[in-house]
Design an enzyme around this catalytic site. Structure first.
Site, PDB file in Angstrom:
ATOM      1  N   TYR A 148       2.548  -2.271  -5.298  1.00 25.76           N
ATOM      2  CA  TYR A 148       1.993  -0.915  -5.260  1.00 25.76           C
ATOM      3  C   TYR A 148       2.602  -0.129  -4.097  1.00 25.76           C
ATOM      4  O   TYR A 148       3.089   0.998  -4.275  1.00 25.76           O
ATOM      5  CB  TYR A 148       0.468  -0.976  -5.138  1.00 25.76           C
ATOM      6  CG  TYR A 148      -0.172   0.345  -4.788  1.00 25.76           C
ATOM      7  CD1 TYR A 148      -0.207   1.395  -5.702  1.00 25.76           C
ATOM      8  CD2 TYR A 148      -0.750   0.551  -3.532  1.00 25.76           C
ATOM      9  CE1 TYR A 148      -0.785   2.612  -5.369  1.00 25.76           C
ATOM     10  CE2 TYR A 148      -1.342   1.759  -3.201  1.00 25.76           C
ATOM     11  CZ  TYR A 148      -1.356   2.792  -4.125  1.00 25.76           C
ATOM     12  OH  TYR A 148      -1.922   4.000  -3.791  1.00 25.76           O
ATOM     13  N   ALA A 204      -1.357   8.802 -10.184  1.00 22.72           N
ATOM     14  CA  ALA A 204      -0.643   7.623  -9.660  1.00 22.72           C
ATOM     15  C   ALA A 204      -1.129   6.372 -10.373  1.00 22.72           C
ATOM     16  O   ALA A 204      -2.210   6.356 -10.971  1.00 22.72           O
ATOM     17  CB  ALA A 204      -0.875   7.483  -8.161  1.00 22.72           C
ATOM     18  N   GLY A 249      -9.026  11.495 -12.021  1.00 22.97           N
ATOM     19  CA  GLY A 249      -9.152  10.565 -10.904  1.00 22.97           C
ATOM     20  C   GLY A 249     -10.088  11.124  -9.835  1.00 22.97           C
ATOM     21  O   GLY A 249     -10.651  12.212  -9.985  1.00 22.97           O
ATOM     22  N   GLN A 250     -10.238  10.381  -8.738  1.00 27.47           N
ATOM     23  CA  GLN A 250     -11.173  10.791  -7.684  1.00 27.47           C
ATOM     24  C   GLN A 250     -10.796  12.141  -7.078  1.00 27.47           C
ATOM     25  O   GLN A 250     -11.621  13.053  -6.985  1.00 27.47           O
ATOM     26  CB  GLN A 250     -11.201   9.729  -6.579  1.00 27.47           C
ATOM     27  CG  GLN A 250     -11.722   8.384  -7.039  1.00 27.47           C
ATOM     28  CD  GLN A 250     -11.831   7.428  -5.857  1.00 27.47           C
ATOM     29  OE1 GLN A 250     -12.763   7.505  -5.069  1.00 27.47           O
ATOM     30  NE2 GLN A 250     -10.874   6.529  -5.738  1.00 27.47           N
ATOM     31  N   THR A 280       0.266   6.861   0.301  1.00 24.13           N
ATOM     32  CA  THR A 280      -0.707   5.854   0.735  1.00 24.13           C
ATOM     33  C   THR A 280      -0.336   5.157   2.036  1.00 24.13           C
ATOM     34  O   THR A 280       0.851   5.072   2.391  1.00 24.13           O
ATOM     35  CB  THR A 280      -0.838   4.792  -0.387  1.00 24.13           C
ATOM     36  OG1 THR A 280      -1.681   3.718   0.053  1.00 24.13           O
ATOM     37  CG2 THR A 280       0.518   4.186  -0.740  1.00 24.13           C
ATOM     38  N   ASP A 281      -1.355   4.627   2.701  1.00 23.32           N
ATOM     39  CA  ASP A 281      -1.143   3.792   3.889  1.00 23.32           C
ATOM     40  C   ASP A 281      -0.507   2.445   3.528  1.00 23.32           C
ATOM     41  O   ASP A 281      -0.055   1.725   4.411  1.00 23.32           O
ATOM     42  CB  ASP A 281      -2.478   3.553   4.609  1.00 23.32           C
ATOM     43  CG  ASP A 281      -3.495   2.835   3.732  1.00 23.32           C
ATOM     44  OD1 ASP A 281      -3.570   3.144   2.524  1.00 23.32           O
ATOM     45  OD2 ASP A 281      -4.229   1.962   4.246  1.00 23.32           O
ATOM     46  N   THR A 340      -2.687   3.140  -9.469  1.00 26.92           N
ATOM     47  CA  THR A 340      -3.375   2.721  -8.238  1.00 26.92           C
ATOM     48  C   THR A 340      -4.035   1.340  -8.339  1.00 26.92           C
ATOM     49  O   THR A 340      -4.752   0.945  -7.431  1.00 26.92           O
ATOM     50  CB  THR A 340      -4.455   3.749  -7.845  1.00 26.92           C
ATOM     51  OG1 THR A 340      -5.361   3.898  -8.946  1.00 26.92           O
ATOM     52  CG2 THR A 340      -3.845   5.096  -7.495  1.00 26.92           C
ATOM     53  N   TRP A 383      -7.859   4.434   1.824  1.00 26.20           N
ATOM     54  CA  TRP A 383      -9.241   4.035   1.493  1.00 26.20           C
ATOM     55  C   TRP A 383     -10.039   5.185   0.860  1.00 26.20           C
ATOM     56  O   TRP A 383     -11.139   5.516   1.287  1.00 26.20           O
ATOM     57  CB  TRP A 383      -9.972   3.558   2.738  1.00 26.20           C
ATOM     58  CG  TRP A 383      -9.358   2.422   3.485  1.00 26.20           C
ATOM     59  CD1 TRP A 383      -8.087   1.919   3.387  1.00 26.20           C
ATOM     60  CD2 TRP A 383     -10.005   1.627   4.508  1.00 26.20           C
ATOM     61  NE1 TRP A 383      -7.893   0.874   4.271  1.00 26.20           N
ATOM     62  CE2 TRP A 383      -9.061   0.675   4.968  1.00 26.20           C
ATOM     63  CE3 TRP A 383     -11.267   1.639   5.073  1.00 26.20           C
ATOM     64  CZ2 TRP A 383      -9.348  -0.256   5.971  1.00 26.20           C
ATOM     65  CZ3 TRP A 383     -11.561   0.731   6.070  1.00 26.20           C
ATOM     66  CH2 TRP A 383     -10.616  -0.224   6.498  1.00 26.20           C
TER      67      TRP A 383
END
Length: 281
Positions: free
Chosen positions: A127, A62, A11-12, A103-104, A64, A152
């Site tokens: 989510y 996760a 992932g990122q 996460t937000d 996502t 983000w």
């Protein structure tokens, strides 16, 4: 030599850790993708953790796919809740340091001021619900764990808003981007560095922390910054969320207050444009 296990390795954030690992060679790094750490098979997950036997876990894995989660609720909860619960249990039992990424989207977006770690949670999509369930389970099963809420996320790796905008701005003469969802982007490399800074610190203070880059912007304003750095000729227009309906609702305001992570761990938080610029150099 301490062993760090990174879940969600492709992932990122996981990909950014692969880059950062070359600087932090005093750790033995294990990068686990879906084949090595299976978050949707709990029986297998338990044995995989035992086999890896880490000292530190960065749980970056996760589910996502925010819109897909509306129709894949069971899978979202398996990965974002039950797998986190198991990892937290394991880390508590084995005295492993766990940093779990959240996460937000645990917020409903009704605030008008930056949200701190004590702000009331009230997710408005599946989510967000699955991620909040994971947070609760994580702290219940291992009160010594650290949770970092972020927002983000983008990177030079994987799929994300920045890369989508770069592609669209080169393909099209005009695009529209929602202008009534406010928050702050997070460069995954910065988040990874913050997590390493915590581990490198002489202290370990468990609980929830917020991390995103500095700046209060809409997705539309973010797109304008991408246009600026990419020197694209595409015209960018701002539209309300109602003009771009999606299966999952998004919080209209999810700006995170980073005071706690800055004061407790002296983590540096760059302004979003400083970090975004790195993708264009």
């Amino acid at each position: 030599m301490k062993k760090i296990l990174v879940t969600g390795a492709t992932g990122q954030l996981g990909s950014e850790f692969l880059v950062l690992a070359s600087t932090y060679t005093h750790y033995e790094w294990t990068f686990a993708d879906r084949a090595e750490i299976t978050l949707d098979n709990l029986e297998l997950l338990q044995s995989q953790l035992e086999k890896n036997n880490p000292d530190i876990i960065f749980n970056c894995g996760a589910y996502t796919a925010v819109d897909k989660a509306e129709s894949e609720q069971k899978l979202a909860f398996e990965v974002n809740h039950l797998a986190v619960e198991l990892i937290a249990k394991y880390s508590a039992k084995k005295n492993v340091k766990l940093i779990h990424v959240s996460t937000d989207y645990v917020f409903d977006g009704k605030s008008s001021i930056a949200l701190n770690e004590e702000a009331e949670t009230n997710p408005i999509n599946v989510y967000g619900e699955s991620k909040l369930a994971g947070e609760i389970a994580c702290l219940k099963e291992n009160p010594e764990s650290i949770i970092i809420r972020t927002s983000w996320v983008y990177s030079k790796f994987g799929n994300n808003f920045v890369k989508t905008m770069q592609r669209l701005m080169q393909e099209r003469d005009e695009i529209n981007v929602v202008n009534d969802q406010v928050g702050s982007p997070t460069y995954a490399a910065d988040l990874g560095q913050a997590m390493i800074d915590i581990v490198e610190s002489s202290k370990w203070i468990p609980g929830i922390y917020n991390y995103s880059n500095e700046g209060e912007i809409s997705w539309y304003e973010f797109a304008l910054s991408i246009k600026e750095f990419g020197v694209y000729n595409c015209k960018v227009g701002g539209i309300p969320s109602s003009s771009y309906p999606t299966p999952a609702k998004r919080p209209s305001f999810s700006l995170l207050d980073k005071s706690k992570i800055k004061s407790v761990y002296n983590v540096k938080v760059p302004y979003y444009k400083e970090s975004l610029k790195k993708l264009f150099i």
